[in-house]
Design a protein around this motif. Structure first.
Motif, PDB file in Angstrom:
ATOM      1  N   GLY A 100       0.829  -1.188   0.000  1.00 32.95           N
ATOM      2  CA  GLY A 100       0.000   0.000   0.000  1.00 32.95           C
ATOM      3  C   GLY A 100       0.869   1.244   0.000  1.00 32.95           C
ATOM      4  O   GLY A 100       2.095   1.158   0.097  1.00 32.95           O
ATOM      5  N   PRO A 101       0.267   2.428  -0.133  1.00 28.27           N
ATOM      6  CA  PRO A 101       1.049   3.667  -0.144  1.00 28.27           C
ATOM      7  C   PRO A 101       1.861   3.834   1.139  1.00 28.27           C
ATOM      8  O   PRO A 101       1.382   3.540   2.237  1.00 28.27           O
ATOM      9  CB  PRO A 101      -0.027   4.761  -0.261  1.00 28.27           C
ATOM     10  CG  PRO A 101      -1.218   4.066  -0.845  1.00 28.27           C
ATOM     11  CD  PRO A 101      -1.179   2.674  -0.290  1.00 28.27           C
ATOM     12  N   HIS A 102       3.088   4.304   1.001  1.00 28.15           N
ATOM     13  CA  HIS A 102       3.955   4.541   2.154  1.00 28.15           C
ATOM     14  C   HIS A 102       4.916   5.677   1.809  1.00 28.15           C
ATOM     15  O   HIS A 102       4.716   6.373   0.817  1.00 28.15           O
ATOM     16  CB  HIS A 102       4.696   3.262   2.546  1.00 28.15           C
ATOM     17  CG  HIS A 102       5.433   2.611   1.427  1.00 28.15           C
ATOM     18  ND1 HIS A 102       4.797   1.886   0.439  1.00 28.15           N
ATOM     19  CD2 HIS A 102       6.757   2.583   1.105  1.00 28.15           C
ATOM     20  CE1 HIS A 102       5.695   1.430  -0.425  1.00 28.15           C
ATOM     21  NE2 HIS A 102       6.882   1.854  -0.047  1.00 28.15           N
ATOM     22  N   ALA A 103       5.929   5.893   2.628  1.00 24.78           N
ATOM     23  CA  ALA A 103       6.786   7.072   2.470  1.00 24.78           C
ATOM     24  C   ALA A 103       7.543   7.078   1.156  1.00 24.78           C
ATOM     25  O   ALA A 103       8.166   6.093   0.769  1.00 24.78           O
ATOM     26  CB  ALA A 103       7.775   7.142   3.631  1.00 24.78           C
ATOM     27  N   ARG A 104       7.468   8.215   0.471  1.00 25.23           N
ATOM     28  CA  ARG A 104       8.328   8.443  -0.677  1.00 25.23           C
ATOM     29  C   ARG A 104       9.703   8.879  -0.179  1.00 25.23           C
ATOM     30  O   ARG A 104       9.891   9.185   0.995  1.00 25.23           O
ATOM     31  CB  ARG A 104       7.724   9.524  -1.586  1.00 25.23           C
ATOM     32  CG  ARG A 104       6.325   9.191  -2.083  1.00 25.23           C
ATOM     33  CD  ARG A 104       5.837  10.282  -3.024  1.00 25.23           C
ATOM     34  NE  ARG A 104       5.823  11.594  -2.388  1.00 25.23           N
ATOM     35  CZ  ARG A 104       4.803  12.040  -1.648  1.00 25.23           C
ATOM     36  NH1 ARG A 104       3.730  11.282  -1.446  1.00 25.23           N
ATOM     37  NH2 ARG A 104       4.851  13.249  -1.109  1.00 25.23           N
ATOM     38  N   ALA A 105      10.653   8.957  -1.091  1.00 21.41           N
ATOM     39  CA  ALA A 105      12.010   9.347  -0.700  1.00 21.41           C
ATOM     40  C   ALA A 105      12.026  10.727  -0.048  1.00 21.41           C
ATOM     41  O   ALA A 105      12.765  10.965   0.921  1.00 21.41           O
ATOM     42  CB  ALA A 105      12.936   9.321  -1.913  1.00 21.41           C
ATOM     43  N   ASN A 106      11.191  11.665  -0.553  1.00 23.87           N
ATOM     44  CA  ASN A 106      11.213  13.013   0.016  1.00 23.87           C
ATOM     45  C   ASN A 106      10.320  13.154   1.246  1.00 23.87           C
ATOM     46  O   ASN A 106      10.100  14.272   1.728  1.00 23.87           O
ATOM     47  CB  ASN A 106      10.829  14.058  -1.040  1.00 23.87           C
ATOM     48  CG  ASN A 106       9.454  13.839  -1.633  1.00 23.87           C
ATOM     49  OD1 ASN A 106       8.736  12.911  -1.271  1.00 23.87           O
ATOM     50  ND2 ASN A 106       9.086  14.688  -2.586  1.00 23.87           N
ATOM     51  N   GLN A 107       9.797  12.045   1.757  1.00 24.60           N
ATOM     52  CA  GLN A 107       9.071  12.064   3.026  1.00 24.60           C
ATOM     53  C   GLN A 107       9.872  11.394   4.142  1.00 24.60           C
ATOM     54  O   GLN A 107       9.408  11.339   5.280  1.00 24.60           O
ATOM     55  CB  GLN A 107       7.715  11.359   2.881  1.00 24.60           C
ATOM     56  CG  GLN A 107       6.704  12.136   2.048  1.00 24.60           C
ATOM     57  CD  GLN A 107       5.404  11.377   1.899  1.00 24.60           C
ATOM     58  OE1 GLN A 107       5.348  10.317   1.284  1.00 24.60           O
ATOM     59  NE2 GLN A 107       4.343  11.913   2.476  1.00 24.60           N
TER      60      GLN A 107
END
Length: 255
Positions: A65-72
């Motif tokens: 599922g959606p999770h942290a992107r690199a810039n998060q």
């Protein structure tokens, strides 16, 4: 990875021999953890951080599922910083990023004190704590804090506490001390410089107090000063970064 982030699959890897040697109290604790983790899985919660370099936050094996992107992701280990300044447009995922950072700080520093500051008391309550991307929704069942609205306080299982403040009432931050703080929508603070100064004066516990700032960018003197600060780690983003996870009506209306 901390104990509160273990998945049922990882707990299941504990060998039968190790289980056989465990005291009954430890076995009961593992059973309780599995039940709590199963609740998170049933609710569709996915671990926020992953170890895939440059991950764009889309679902993949191990993170369904959606999770942290690199810039998060927070600044990498080895980077010296006092302020993490996250400048991004609406819908980027600033609140979720700040909430994840805040509860992880509480987990990593047992018995610590944190400050949660929004533009108003209602914002701090409704967005940072109770919001869809706030701390109560983001923290795992195994580390969910007790929220006491009348005391403006969150208390975690390991003794860490977080106090809620309003940037409209900066003098309430004059006396308390903290190990870290989360300042949300800094550019919308009506008493910006005074409230920021009061927050900074309370950052005097521990070896290295840090503040995470999540805000929509505006060309204000304080924002400009933070961008130039050598001990500020600046992350920038846009609404487009998180477009795949936003409602179609929002995409049509805003983009």
């Amino acid at each position: 990875m901390t104990a509160v982030e273990l998945t049922p699959e990882e707990l299941a890897l504990i060998s039968p021999q190790a289980l056989a040697r465990m005291p009954k109290a430890d076995l009961e604790r593992i059973e309780g953890l599995l039940e709590l983790l199963a609740q998170d899985m049933d609710a569709g919660k996915v671990l926020w951080l992953c170890d895939v370099p440059g991950c764009n936050g889309a679902a993949h094996p191990g993170r369904p599922g959606p999770h942290a992107r690199a810039n998060q992701r927070p600044p990498a280990e080895g980077i010296d910083w006092d302020t993490w300044l996250l400048l991004a447009g609406r819908g980027f995922g600033k609140s979720r990023t700040g909430a994840e950072w805040a509860w992880r700080k509480a987990d990593a520093m047992p018995g610590s004190r944190g400050a949660l500051v929004g533009p108003t008391a209602a914002d701090t309550r409704d967005i940072l704590v109770e919001g869809e991307s706030g701390i109560l929704a983001s923290a795992p069942s195994t580390f969910r804090p007790l929220y006491e609205p009348s005391k403006r306080k969150l208390t975690y299982p390991n003794g860490s506490v977080q106090h809620l403040y309003s940037a409209d009432e900066p003098d309430r931050m004059r006396g308390p001390q903290h190990h870290y703080g989360w300042a949300d929508e800094l550019a919308a603070w009506r008493k910006l410089q005074y409230a920021w100064d009061m927050l900074q004066m309370g950052m005097r516990l521990g070896q290295h107090p840090q503040v995470c700032v999540t805000t929509t960018p505006r060309p204000l003197p304080l924002i400009k000063a933070l961008i130039k600060d050598p001990l500020a780690f600046v992350t920038k983003g846009t609404t487009y970064d998180n477009l795949a996870n936003l409602a179609p009506t929002f995409r049509r209306a805003v983009v």
